[in-house]
Design an enzyme around this catalytic site. Structure first.
Site, PDB file in Angstrom:
ATOM      1  N   CYS A  71      37.741  34.026  -1.393  1.00 35.03           N
ATOM      2  CA  CYS A  71      39.125  34.025  -0.904  1.00 35.03           C
ATOM      3  C   CYS A  71      39.975  34.778  -1.938  1.00 35.03           C
ATOM      4  O   CYS A  71      40.183  34.269  -3.049  1.00 35.03           O
ATOM      5  CB  CYS A  71      39.618  32.587  -0.734  1.00 35.03           C
ATOM      6  SG  CYS A  71      41.309  32.498  -0.096  1.00 35.03           S
ATOM      7  N   HIS A 170      33.870  40.856   7.498  1.00 33.77           N
ATOM      8  CA  HIS A 170      35.099  41.413   8.080  1.00 33.77           C
ATOM      9  C   HIS A 170      34.773  42.499   9.091  1.00 33.77           C
ATOM     10  O   HIS A 170      33.834  43.281   8.881  1.00 33.77           O
ATOM     11  CB  HIS A 170      35.984  42.017   6.986  1.00 33.77           C
ATOM     12  CG  HIS A 170      36.468  40.997   5.999  1.00 33.77           C
ATOM     13  ND1 HIS A 170      37.640  40.290   6.173  1.00 33.77           N
ATOM     14  CD2 HIS A 170      35.910  40.530   4.859  1.00 33.77           C
ATOM     15  CE1 HIS A 170      37.793  39.446   5.162  1.00 33.77           C
ATOM     16  NE2 HIS A 170      36.751  39.560   4.351  1.00 33.77           N
ATOM     17  N   GLU A 222      41.803  35.207  10.890  1.00 35.42           N
ATOM     18  CA  GLU A 222      40.778  34.737   9.965  1.00 35.42           C
ATOM     19  C   GLU A 222      39.792  33.765  10.617  1.00 35.42           C
ATOM     20  O   GLU A 222      40.186  32.905  11.411  1.00 35.42           O
ATOM     21  CB  GLU A 222      41.411  34.020   8.771  1.00 35.42           C
ATOM     22  CG  GLU A 222      41.970  34.953   7.734  1.00 35.42           C
ATOM     23  CD  GLU A 222      42.133  34.277   6.388  1.00 35.42           C
ATOM     24  OE1 GLU A 222      41.359  33.360   6.072  1.00 35.42           O
ATOM     25  OE2 GLU A 222      43.066  34.681   5.660  1.00 35.42           O
ATOM     26  N   CYS A 231      45.372  38.257   3.953  1.00 41.21           N
ATOM     27  CA  CYS A 231      43.962  37.934   3.662  1.00 41.21           C
ATOM     28  C   CYS A 231      43.519  38.895   2.563  1.00 41.21           C
ATOM     29  O   CYS A 231      43.468  40.116   2.791  1.00 41.21           O
ATOM     30  CB  CYS A 231      43.123  38.123   4.922  1.00 41.21           C
ATOM     31  SG  CYS A 231      41.360  37.829   4.680  1.00 41.21           S
ATOM     32  N   GLY A 234      40.202  40.473   3.173  1.00 43.26           N
ATOM     33  CA  GLY A 234      40.398  41.351   4.333  1.00 43.26           C
ATOM     34  C   GLY A 234      41.116  42.635   3.967  1.00 43.26           C
ATOM     35  O   GLY A 234      40.796  43.710   4.481  1.00 43.26           O
TER      36      GLY A 234
HETATM   37  N1  LIG Z   1      38.687  32.808   6.297  1.00 44.80           N
HETATM   38  C1  LIG Z   1      37.868  33.412   5.232  1.00 44.80           C
HETATM   39  C2  LIG Z   1      38.149  32.748   3.876  1.00 44.80           C
HETATM   40  C3  LIG Z   1      39.564  33.008   3.380  1.00 44.80           C
HETATM   41  C4  LIG Z   1      39.778  34.454   3.087  1.00 44.80           C
HETATM   42  C5  LIG Z   1      41.219  34.899   2.907  1.00 44.80           C
HETATM   43  N2  LIG Z   1      42.245  33.913   3.048  1.00 44.80           N
HETATM   44  C6  LIG Z   1      41.384  35.695   1.629  1.00 44.80           C
HETATM   45  O1  LIG Z   1      42.486  35.675   1.028  1.00 44.80           O
HETATM   46  O2  LIG Z   1      40.416  36.399   1.243  1.00 44.80           O
HETATM   47  C7  LIG Z   1      36.387  33.217   5.595  1.00 44.80           C
HETATM   48  O3  LIG Z   1      36.051  32.230   6.228  1.00 44.80           O
HETATM   49  O4  LIG Z   1      35.597  34.086   5.214  1.00 44.80           O
END
Ligand SMILES: N[C@H](CCC[C@H](N)C(=O)O)C(=O)O
Length: 288
Positions: A71, A170, A222, A231, A234
């Site tokens: 994250c 992604h 997400e 994100c 992302g």
């Molecule tokens: N939902 C993402 C995790 C959080 C990623 C995002 N909030 C960031 O800042 O990288 C997943 O399940 O891979």
């Protein structure tokens, strides 16, 4: 349970110091605290734990209780949390994650607290099977190992997607510039990508508009949390995808609903750097 609510470019999480005491059922607690009306309200929960491989370990949960492997916005706030709460006096901090150890450079404000953080996010993972992508459903172009600008039908509509992992999966889709990205009906399209059979571990999906070679507009749906205001992984995946599609430079600013993130893909070392804000909102207590 004591908590601190923090946000990085509007991507908000509930942070819990678990260096001394672990939670009984973190997945269940993540669902509870993330609830915007019956809980505290967040995109998920992040636990800060001790590590024998790095200074700390970051354990991250999405709002649906699923565990994320990395994250980007969250790890910047972990850096702020451990410094501001005097768990460390280092301004270069190593944080281990389920996707390996990341190195953080903490940048202090005039108040002596962390204002922004630069993260070495490591190398992008492009090989389709490692994203992972189900190549029986979505395959690379002939002779390629990565999925770059390939067609995928989602809820009956065909989109060209590029797939990149930053330790989590992604899918990147490009929007025409005549679309108002802020009015784009993400809630109708995001779920179809998130649980698509092309993505065996589900997927985070970024919708990108190329403003110029140094500026990209982005919205994101997400995995496990739905639309978030930003994100970090992302944004890194989107920069890499846009470079691979020949549409931006190796360094660009990603403009998201929650703020801006600066991304640089150092091609010589094949590592991606993410730089952005980290903000403490409040502290409190809640029954686990
Ligand atoms: N939902 C993402 C995790 C959080 C990623 C995002 N909030 C960031 O800042 O990288 C997943 O399940 O891979």
């Amino acid at each position: 349970m004591k908590f601190t609510k923090m946000q990085g470019a509007g991507n908000d999480y509930i942070y819990v110091d678990c260096t001394k005491k672990l939670l009984k059922n973190p997945s269940k607690t993540a669902i509870k605290v993330s609830e915007r009306h019956f809980g505290i309200g967040s995109d998920g929960m992040i636990l800060i734990k001790s590590s024998d491989k790095a200074d700390f370990f970051m354990e991250m949960y999405n709002a649906d209780g699923s565990q994320g492997k990395m994250c980007g916005n969250g790890i910047r706030c972990v850096g702020k949390y451990v410094y501001d709460n005097k768990l460390t006096d280092k301004t270069t901090v190593k944080v281990d994650t389920l996707s390996g150890v990341k190195t953080l450079e903490l940048k202090l404000g005039d108040d002596g607290k962390v204002e922004s953080v630069k993260v070495d996010m490591g190398a992008p993972i492009l090989e389709a099977e490692k994203v992972p992508v189900n190549t029986a459903v979505l395959k690379p172009a002939d002779g390629e190992t990565a999925v770059i600008n390939q067609p995928l039908v989602v809820d009956g509509k065909s989109y060209n997607v590029t797939c990149v992992s930053m330790g989590n999966p992604h899918a990147i889709v490009y929007l025409d510039n005549d679309i108002d990205i802020k009015k784009f009906e993400l809630e109708k399209i995001g779920p179809g990508f998130e649980k698509h059979e092309a993505f065996p571990e589900q997927v985070n999906t970024e919708f990108i508009q190329v403003v110029d070679r140094k500026n990209l507009n982005m919205r994101v749906w997400e995995r496990g949390s739905g639309e978030t205001l930003a994100c970090g992984t992302g944004a890194c995946a989107s920069l890499v995808a846009t470079v691979l599609n020949g549409m931006c430079d190796d360094e660009a600013t990603l403009h998201l609903l929650g703020g801006d993130l600066k991304i640089n893909w150092d091609r010589e070392n094949n590592t991606v750097y993410l730089e952005g804000p980290a903000v403490t909102i409040c502290t409190g207590e809640i029954d686990e």
